[in-house]
Design a protein around this motif. Structure first.
Motif, PDB file in Angstrom:
ATOM      1  N   GLU A  26      46.096  54.969  26.624  1.00 15.60           N
ATOM      2  CA  GLU A  26      45.360  53.727  26.426  1.00 15.60           C
ATOM      3  C   GLU A  26      46.346  52.561  26.569  1.00 15.60           C
ATOM      4  N   VAL A  27      46.149  51.761  27.606  1.00 13.17           N
ATOM      5  CA  VAL A  27      47.136  50.744  27.983  1.00 13.17           C
ATOM      6  C   VAL A  27      46.520  49.345  27.924  1.00 13.17           C
ATOM      7  N   ASP A  28      47.269  48.414  27.354  1.00 14.42           N
ATOM      8  CA  ASP A  28      46.827  47.024  27.287  1.00 14.42           C
ATOM      9  C   ASP A  28      47.202  46.289  28.574  1.00 14.42           C
ATOM     10  N   TYR A  29      46.323  45.384  29.013  1.00 16.38           N
ATOM     11  CA  TYR A  29      46.565  44.529  30.177  1.00 16.38           C
ATOM     12  C   TYR A  29      46.643  43.083  29.709  1.00 16.38           C
ATOM     13  N   PHE A  30      47.657  42.358  30.203  1.00 15.61           N
ATOM     14  CA  PHE A  30      47.899  40.984  29.778  1.00 15.61           C
ATOM     15  C   PHE A  30      47.704  40.023  30.946  1.00 15.61           C
ATOM     16  N   PHE A  31      47.046  38.897  30.666  1.00 17.30           N
ATOM     17  CA  PHE A  31      46.679  37.935  31.709  1.00 17.30           C
ATOM     18  C   PHE A  31      47.277  36.565  31.413  1.00 17.30           C
ATOM     19  N   CYS A  32      47.861  35.953  32.461  1.00 13.19           N
ATOM     20  CA  CYS A  32      48.436  34.618  32.356  1.00 13.19           C
ATOM     21  C   CYS A  32      47.452  33.605  32.943  1.00 13.19           C
ATOM     22  N   GLN A  33      46.933  32.717  32.119  1.00 11.52           N
ATOM     23  CA  GLN A  33      45.989  31.702  32.589  1.00 11.52           C
ATOM     24  C   GLN A  33      46.678  30.685  33.498  1.00 11.52           C
ATOM     25  N   ASN A  34      47.972  30.500  33.338  1.00  6.84           N
ATOM     26  CA  ASN A  34      48.688  29.473  34.099  1.00  6.84           C
ATOM     27  C   ASN A  34      48.839  29.843  35.572  1.00  6.84           C
ATOM     28  N   CYS A  35      49.373  31.037  35.865  1.00  3.70           N
ATOM     29  CA  CYS A  35      49.601  31.427  37.258  1.00  3.70           C
ATOM     30  C   CYS A  35      48.669  32.539  37.734  1.00  3.70           C
ATOM     31  N   GLY A  36      47.850  33.066  36.833  1.00  4.09           N
ATOM     32  CA  GLY A  36      46.872  34.065  37.239  1.00  4.09           C
ATOM     33  C   GLY A  36      47.395  35.481  37.371  1.00  4.09           C
ATOM     34  N   PHE A  37      48.578  35.749  36.844  1.00  2.61           N
ATOM     35  CA  PHE A  37      49.178  37.080  36.959  1.00  2.61           C
ATOM     36  C   PHE A  37      48.604  38.013  35.907  1.00  2.61           C
ATOM     37  N   LEU A  38      48.272  39.233  36.318  1.00  4.26           N
ATOM     38  CA  LEU A  38      47.765  40.268  35.425  1.00  4.26           C
ATOM     39  C   LEU A  38      48.719  41.445  35.457  1.00  4.26           C
ATOM     40  N   GLN A  39      49.004  41.991  34.268  1.00  5.01           N
ATOM     41  CA  GLN A  39      49.985  43.079  34.209  1.00  5.01           C
ATOM     42  C   GLN A  39      49.716  43.966  33.010  1.00  5.01           C
ATOM     43  N   THR A  40      50.093  45.227  33.156  1.00  4.64           N
ATOM     44  CA  THR A  40      49.993  46.140  32.021  1.00  4.64           C
ATOM     45  C   THR A  40      51.083  45.810  31.002  1.00  4.64           C
TER      46      THR A  40
END
Length: 267
Positions: A26-40
């Motif tokens: 079970e892995v969390d995904y993190f999102f940056c509102q500033n540059c739009g980058f999504l990453q585990t």
């Protein structure tokens, strides 16, 4: 690297969803509102994910390389140096390098994790480090620190052009089950980009950014190119142009055989 700090723009980011990778983590995904980058989150499962460098579910590997070779042929012939020297970094089995050499381009291979099968004897270590451009197809989505990878790749090859592919999303990230590119079953795709993410990254590196989002091909370069022409060369017309260019380039198919035989005989 903190899960709460974006590696692209250093802004804060938030957990946006959780998904199951490799059918068990079970892995969390993190999102940056500033540059739009999504990453585990920091990927602790990669050793297991890469027990085989090429995922067994990647049934599109061969057709993808053939398609990319045709588009890349057109891009290099019309937008860059047809007589330049190129490096396919993270080049997998070496299929793309072999295809490009068969057309007539001076292409070389490197990959830290995969065996070179199709482009043996044309590793980057067999030539000097001055390349006209680096290619990296279906690589960035595998990286936890894409900025470091791009910076080191360009610095080590003494060039300022990266031609690469990765699928983009727009706006908020798609739901976990709504986008095939997450590839949850392999656990290998950990970073996901938007157009504005790559544009931010380009500005950070003082490079120009060109993109054909619909075909997933992108360029970071210090050169100025015609983006409309780039899109045309990456589209359906590439199949016809490829045939035209192939007849005007001198294939390395037989000259490479001579090079290999010569090296074998001197061992």
């Amino acid at each position: 690297m903190s899960n709460n700090k974006c590696p692209i723009c250093q802004s804060g980011r938030e957990k946006i969803f959780r998904a199951k990778l490799l059918q068990k983590y079970e892995v969390d995904y993190f999102f940056c509102q500033n540059c739009g980058f999504l990453q585990t989150e920091k990927p602790y499962w990669l050793e297991e994910a890469y027990q085989n460098a090429i995922a067994s579910t990647d049934t599109g590997l061969v057709v993808r390389n053939i398609t990319i070779s045709k588009k890349l042929t057109c891009i290099l012939y019309y937008l860059f140096e047809k007589n330049g020297k190129y490096l396919d970094i993270a080049g997998g089995y070496g299929l793309l390098t072999r295809l490009m050499r068969d057309v007539g381009f001076d292409f070389y291979w490197s990959d830290l994790y995969c065996q070179n099968i199709f482009a043996n004897y044309f590793e980057a270590s067999n030539t000097n480090n001055a390349f006209s451009a680096v290619t990296a197809f279906e690589v960035l989505e595998h990286l936890y620190d894409p900025v470091e990878f791009i910076s080191k790749s360009l610095e080590s090859t003494e060039c300022k052009t990266l031609i690469f592919s990765t699928q983009l999303f727009d706006g908020l990230p798609p739901a976990p089950n709504d986008w095939w590119y997450y590839a949850h079953e392999t656990g290998q795709h950990i970073s996901f980009f938007q157009h504005k993410t790559l544009d931010f990254l380009a500005k950070q590196m003082s490079l120009n950014f060109y993109s054909t989002s619909n075909y997933g091909l992108h360029i970071l370069t210090d050169q100025t190119i015609n983006n409309r022409l780039f899109k045309i060369l990456s589209g359906r017309l590439s199949k016809l142009l490829y045939e035209y260019i192939s007849k005007r380039m001198k294939s390395k198919l037989f000259s490479d055989r001579d090079i290999i035989l010569k090296q074998i005989s001197t061992k």
